[in-house]
Design an enzyme around this catalytic site. Sequence first.
Site, mmCIF file in Angstrom:
data_model
loop_
_atom_site.group_PDB
_atom_site.id
_atom_site.type_symbol
_atom_site.label_atom_id
_atom_site.label_comp_id
_atom_site.label_asym_id
_atom_site.label_seq_id
_atom_site.Cartn_x
_atom_site.Cartn_y
_atom_site.Cartn_z
ATOM 1 C CD GLU A 15 45.563 45.012 48.900
ATOM 2 O OE1 GLU A 15 45.968 45.632 49.884
ATOM 3 O OE2 GLU A 15 45.937 45.248 47.736
ATOM 4 C CB CYS A 41 37.370 46.986 42.562
ATOM 5 S SG CYS A 41 38.736 46.347 41.563
ATOM 6 C CB CYS A 84 48.235 39.325 39.002
ATOM 7 S SG CYS A 84 47.641 39.318 37.289
ATOM 8 C CB CYS A 88 50.859 44.624 33.679
ATOM 9 S SG CYS A 88 49.663 43.567 32.823
ATOM 10 C CB CYS A 104 49.938 46.200 37.371
ATOM 11 S SG CYS A 104 48.726 45.567 38.548
ATOM 12 C CB CYS A 114 43.401 51.436 38.313
ATOM 13 S SG CYS A 114 43.591 50.300 36.940
#
Length: 354
Positions: free
Chosen positions: A88, A101, A108, A112, A115, A332
């Site tokens: 994305e 972005c 990933c 985290c 996230c 975010c």
Amino acid sequence: MTEGVLRPILDLPPEELPGEGFRKAQIAHWLYARGVRDFAEMTDLPKALREALAQAWRISEFSLVEAYPSKDGSVKYLFTLLDGKKTEAVYMPYPNRKTVCLSSMVGCPAGCTFCATGALGFGRNLTAAEILDQLLAIAHHQGISPREIRNVVLMGMGEPLLNLAQVLKAVRVMLHPKGLAMSPRRITLSTVGIPRGIYRLAEEDLGIRLALSLHAPDDETRRKIIPTAHRYPIAEIMEAVRHYYAKTKRRVTFEYTLLKGINDHPWQARLLARLLKGISAHVNLIPFNPWEGAPVGGTPKPGILAFAEELRRLGVPTSIRFSRGQDVGAACGQLALKAPKPLTFKLLPEGAGQ
């Protein structure tokens, strides 16, 4: 080259594009200034060259692109890669600039807790062509030249410093005068803190900006919310950051997502201020953007304002960054390959990118 397999032309730097002499510059102009998606549209090239390019090379790295407009004007893009995996990016227009972005991975590995991308786990690294084509595809859908997008933040899916060779390859095309001709000051790379990558970035000295996703000033707290913190303690990360600052003399941004009762205490603001002494730093406080299944919650607005005020009182330049695109999962920490009512379009005719 295997017969029948088209090579990614975006993997080549402008000076290595196919063609003789000034033809390379013409092709680069069509790709990066005009943003064409089909070699047939490169009308100042000889027909024979256009046909030869189409038989050997591909422009698009995606079989499908879906766009999700937000009520605030930003747009989330979901890309289906040629191997079927997805990633994305987000387009954010402002009155005086256009920002994208971009992602550097499918998923990933950082994991985290705040996230949604981290909850997906790691899929694979993206190639330089796949990183660049996110920007080119967005520009194509927006009906603008790729060079009208003057700000890039590598803050989407993935940890850029764990895919540094491909990220740097893409960044060099962004900076190249015959590529996207961007200013290095308008490109920001965000990392959770990979010391060897920060040292490498300092040595490359491309002039781009570094943002460190710190999120806690003490190791005990950081290890609770960032699994990779067990491998890289804050002291080791900050040593690399100080080397980066000494080498480049460029201000470093520190990103800090405020989580209720975890990293939002006044003593943590004071410790963060001490941690940043001696370098040119700016703190971006990020309110937590909720997502389904998140194991943490965000600090309420009064707590965010108090944390910011404490940092400013201690002389730390601080901003509160409210994310855009929350209604379409583009804010975010929200990128999770979810697709709410897409406006779908094809970049190429069926099968042309294969």
